[in-house]
Structure formats: C-alpha cells, structure tokens
Design a protein around this motif. Structure first.
Motif, PDB file in Angstrom:
ATOM      1  N   ASP A 209       0.748  -1.113   0.020  1.00  0.00           N
ATOM      2  CA  ASP A 209       0.059   0.116   0.200  1.00  0.00           C
ATOM      3  C   ASP A 209       0.914   1.148  -0.032  1.00  0.00           C
ATOM      4  O   ASP A 209       0.365   2.257  -0.848  1.00  0.00           O
ATOM      5  CB  ASP A 209      -0.934   0.139   1.312  1.00  0.00           C
ATOM      6  CG  ASP A 209      -1.934  -1.009   1.121  1.00  0.00           C
ATOM      7  OD1 ASP A 209      -2.294  -1.688   0.178  1.00  0.00           O
ATOM      8  OD2 ASP A 209      -2.445  -1.299   2.327  1.00  0.00           O
ATOM      9  N   TYR A 210       1.676   1.179   0.791  1.00  0.00           N
ATOM     10  CA  TYR A 210       2.779   2.400   0.867  1.00  0.00           C
ATOM     11  C   TYR A 210       3.559   2.620  -0.521  1.00  0.00           C
ATOM     12  O   TYR A 210       3.528   3.651  -1.070  1.00  0.00           O
ATOM     13  CB  TYR A 210       3.983   2.288   1.976  1.00  0.00           C
ATOM     14  CG  TYR A 210       4.878   3.214   2.080  1.00  0.00           C
ATOM     15  CD1 TYR A 210       4.776   4.262   3.007  1.00  0.00           C
ATOM     16  CD2 TYR A 210       6.169   3.219   1.376  1.00  0.00           C
ATOM     17  CE1 TYR A 210       5.549   5.291   3.469  1.00  0.00           C
ATOM     18  CE2 TYR A 210       6.918   4.508   1.654  1.00  0.00           C
ATOM     19  CZ  TYR A 210       6.654   5.451   2.566  1.00  0.00           C
ATOM     20  OH  TYR A 210       7.531   6.441   3.004  1.00  0.00           O
ATOM     21  N   ASP A 211       3.917   1.702  -1.224  1.00  0.00           N
ATOM     22  CA  ASP A 211       4.620   1.716  -2.590  1.00  0.00           C
ATOM     23  C   ASP A 211       3.395   2.301  -3.504  1.00  0.00           C
ATOM     24  O   ASP A 211       3.852   2.897  -4.650  1.00  0.00           O
ATOM     25  CB  ASP A 211       5.105   0.241  -2.961  1.00  0.00           C
ATOM     26  CG  ASP A 211       6.131   0.192  -3.702  1.00  0.00           C
ATOM     27  OD1 ASP A 211       6.852   1.241  -3.906  1.00  0.00           O
ATOM     28  OD2 ASP A 211       6.198  -0.481  -5.011  1.00  0.00           O
ATOM     29  N   ALA A 212       2.215   1.901  -3.541  1.00  0.00           N
ATOM     30  CA  ALA A 212       1.265   2.157  -4.308  1.00  0.00           C
ATOM     31  C   ALA A 212       0.999   3.671  -4.066  1.00  0.00           C
ATOM     32  O   ALA A 212       0.734   4.614  -5.176  1.00  0.00           O
ATOM     33  CB  ALA A 212      -0.326   1.405  -4.292  1.00  0.00           C
ATOM     34  N   VAL A 213       0.849   4.182  -2.898  1.00  0.00           N
ATOM     35  CA  VAL A 213       0.508   5.300  -2.578  1.00  0.00           C
ATOM     36  C   VAL A 213       1.386   6.494  -2.909  1.00  0.00           C
ATOM     37  O   VAL A 213       1.246   7.493  -3.606  1.00  0.00           O
ATOM     38  CB  VAL A 213      -0.007   5.482  -1.035  1.00  0.00           C
ATOM     39  CG1 VAL A 213      -0.108   7.260  -0.632  1.00  0.00           C
ATOM     40  CG2 VAL A 213      -1.248   5.013  -0.800  1.00  0.00           C
ATOM     41  N   HIS A 214       2.797   5.908  -2.690  1.00  0.00           N
ATOM     42  CA  HIS A 214       3.787   7.202  -2.643  1.00  0.00           C
ATOM     43  C   HIS A 214       4.709   6.954  -3.948  1.00  0.00           C
ATOM     44  O   HIS A 214       5.306   7.842  -4.095  1.00  0.00           O
ATOM     45  CB  HIS A 214       4.735   7.094  -1.427  1.00  0.00           C
ATOM     46  CG  HIS A 214       4.062   7.369  -0.172  1.00  0.00           C
ATOM     47  ND1 HIS A 214       3.882   8.599   0.294  1.00  0.00           N
ATOM     48  CD2 HIS A 214       3.623   6.630   0.851  1.00  0.00           C
ATOM     49  CE1 HIS A 214       3.259   8.680   1.426  1.00  0.00           C
ATOM     50  NE2 HIS A 214       3.001   7.437   1.887  1.00  0.00           N
ATOM     51  N   GLY A 215       4.693   5.643  -4.348  1.00  0.00           N
ATOM     52  CA  GLY A 215       5.397   5.539  -5.649  1.00  0.00           C
ATOM     53  C   GLY A 215       6.618   4.799  -5.504  1.00  0.00           C
ATOM     54  O   GLY A 215       7.056   4.672  -4.443  1.00  0.00           O
ATOM     55  N   HIS A 216       6.995   4.128  -6.696  1.00  0.00           N
ATOM     56  CA  HIS A 216       8.215   3.064  -6.505  1.00  0.00           C
ATOM     57  C   HIS A 216       9.319   3.629  -6.054  1.00  0.00           C
ATOM     58  O   HIS A 216      10.220   3.268  -5.187  1.00  0.00           O
ATOM     59  CB  HIS A 216       8.418   2.485  -8.042  1.00  0.00           C
ATOM     60  CG  HIS A 216       9.366   1.618  -7.859  1.00  0.00           C
ATOM     61  ND1 HIS A 216       9.498   0.390  -7.089  1.00  0.00           N
ATOM     62  CD2 HIS A 216      10.326   1.298  -8.855  1.00  0.00           C
ATOM     63  CE1 HIS A 216      10.529  -0.504  -7.513  1.00  0.00           C
ATOM     64  NE2 HIS A 216      11.242   0.238  -8.536  1.00  0.00           N
TER      65      HIS A 216
END
Length: 336
Positions: A209-216
């Motif tokens: 979820d963190y990766d999806a929200v903030h970007g790779h």
C-alpha cells in the motif's frame, strides 16, 4: 456466530494462509523458476484450478524451465491483457462485455475474471488470472490476497533482475546490505561452527500500500532508509540482509532472542528519528525473533521467526514479537 461472520472469517484465514505460504516459499526459492513454481503451488493449494500464472511476450526474460513454460500456457501479448497497461488489477464481471480482455472474449462460455499484474514499479513480469462463473465474483478479501501475492512475486523477480546483479554478487544493489544468498551462507557458517544465534525477520508494514500511494521511487528510498537504520544500529559482527522485496533478515551471533529484541527496538527508535528529520512518508516495521535452538534446521528457525512476525502484524504491526513469548512488545515498552 452468524453464517456470514463464519464465511468472512474463513475468507480472512484463506488470505492469511495464502500470503504466509507464499512468503515462506519465496524465502527459499533460488531461481526465477523456483519462485514462479512456489507461487503457482501456493495458489493451487488455496484456490485449486482457478488461478493461473501467465507470462507475456516481449516481457522480462524469466529463466523458466520448458516444462514450466508449457504448464503456464502460451505467453500473452501485452495488448491482450488490460491489467498490464496500468499496471493495475482488473475485475471483469463478464467476458462478454465489450471492454473485456481479448483473451477472455475468446473463451466458449462467459466467465467473470480477475487479473492481477505481477509487477514492480512499471515493469510487469507476469499476471495472476482467476476465472469463475458469471454472477459469482471472487471475494474482495481474496482479490486483495492475490494482489499481495503478486506484489511479493514481483518484488522477488525484480530483485533477481536488477541490472548488474550477477551470480557471485554478495550485496543487494538497492540497499547495499547482503543479498539473500550471502545471508544464508552466513547463517550456514554459524551452524557449521556451532555458534548459537538469534534470527530476526523484519517486514515493512503494509508496504504494498505504501508503495502504491507514494510511488516506486519513494518505496525504494524507504527500503534504503530502513537498511541504513539496521546497519548503523546493530553490531559490526551482526548479519543484515535483504531476503525478499520488503523483508530483511538480521542474525545476531551469540545473542539471546530477548537481547536481539532489545537491539531491534533501538533500530525502531533510530528509524523514527530518521523519518522525523527527512521528507519520506512515515512507515513502520514488524519483526519476529527466533532462537537457533527453536528449530532443527535453518529453514525451521527462519519459519519460526516468520510466524512471530505474522503474529506481530496480526496484532497491529509496528512491534517486535519473540517466538515463544506470550505477549507482543509494543514500541517504548520495557522488556522484562
């Protein structure tokens, strides 16, 4: 308990079992082929005969044995799968609708479908495909489980396909800590030399979820920041490795599990300080700790730590659990 509650609980257990089985299998996979086989086996155990792993033409060149490629079926063209274009999960109520993927429209009987890309950032390695009867969609809890499994496999394959990562390499190119192969070699040396140790598995909480929200890119920075907090805080002789996409393994030679937990609490404090002085979005980490006498093999010791970290996450995350202890340790609480 009402039947609806029982069904919901069963779905939640299925999701947890699938994700845990996938994590354990990927932790010992030594190649692209073993990683894909491990995920296929985990999916087949949880959802027999209804989820397949599909590869794509002109995608990353995965090192898969011919028999596995034959089992997976013909590679899809990227244009045939809408999930690849996002990449994002696509839920199709009926293969007869006009915007269904072309490979679904060609089936004889109408089906509903879910397609989840196996990706890391914008690079897509494969996809997980579920099909079922029209009007009976896959439960949302299991859709989320497929997304977590796809994320784990995508991160694993990306780790293997990092540019410049060759067979003899000892370190993870993203975080500069040891890679999984070197971490396991270090553990084997301790076992060979009869050195007791504690082992911690540390997993970033809700990292997909963190990766999806903030970007790779931000996700990569978060992984580097946690790796730096680990290496800066533990002792020079301790072993720190990145052993899966968002999973780190820390080995503490000659150290009890409780003392290792103390060290991980200091790492947590260092991470909190680093996040407070930087520009990254906040994130937390859950850790599970096992002792080398809690298993008759390296795999059993690792699995014991993984079960402890699963308990940490189930208890809300951002905490350390020592295998065999009756309670979880919340941040800031004294160890007794």
């Amino acid at each position: 308990m009402r039947r609806a509650d029982r069904d919901q609980l069963a779905h939640l257990r299925s999701r947890v079992d699938l994700v845990d089985r996938t994590r354990r299998a990927l932790a010992v996979a030594a190649s692209d082929d073993e990683a894909v086989r491990a995920v296929a086996a985990a999916l087949d155990a949880a959802l027999p005969d209804v989820v397949t792993v599909r590869t794509f033409e002109h995608g990353p060149d995965l090192a898969l044995d011919p028999d596995l490629r034959a089992r997976l079926g013909a590679a899809l063209a990227p244009a045939e799968c809408l999930a690849v274009r996002g990449p994002a999960t696509v839920v199709t109520p009926s293969s007869r609708q006009v915007d269904a993927c072309t490979h679904l429209r060609d089936v004889d009987d109408p089906v509903s479908a879910v397609c989840v890309p196996v990706a890391h950032g914008r690079e897509v390695f494969a996809a997980l495909h579920w099909t079922g009867p029209v009007g009976h969609p896959l439960d949302a809890t299991l859709v989320r489980a497929l997304e977590v499994v796809a994320h784990l496999l995508g991160a694993e394959l990306a780790l293997r396909h990092e540019p410049g990562l060759d067979e003899p390499a000892r370190t993870d190119p993203l975080t500069s800590v040891l890679n999984r192969r070197s971490t396991m070699q270090s553990i084997r040396r301790l076992v060979r030399d009869l050195v007791p140790f504690s082992l911690a598995v540390c997993d970033l909480d809700r990292f997909a979820d963190y990766d999806a929200v903030h970007g790779h890119d931000v996700g990569d920075r978060a992984l580097r920041l946690y790796a730096q907090a680990l290496t800066r805080t533990v002792r020079p002789g301790d072993v720190v490795g990145r052993t899966a996409g968002d999973v780190f393994t820390v080995v503490f030679p000659g150290t009890s599990a409780i003392d290792a937990a103390h060290a991980l609490e200091r790492v947590r404090e260092a991470l909190v300080l680093d996040l407070s002085t930087g520009d990254l979005g906040p994130f937390t980490v859950s850790c599970g700790v096992s002792d080398s006498d809690q298993g008759d093999s390296i795999e059993a010791i690792v699995e014991t730590a993984e079960l402890a970290v699963a308990l940490a996450k189930a208890s809300g995350g951002n905490r350390v659990v020592v295998a065999g202890e009756q309670t979880t340790h919340l941040p800031g609480e004294p160890w007794t």
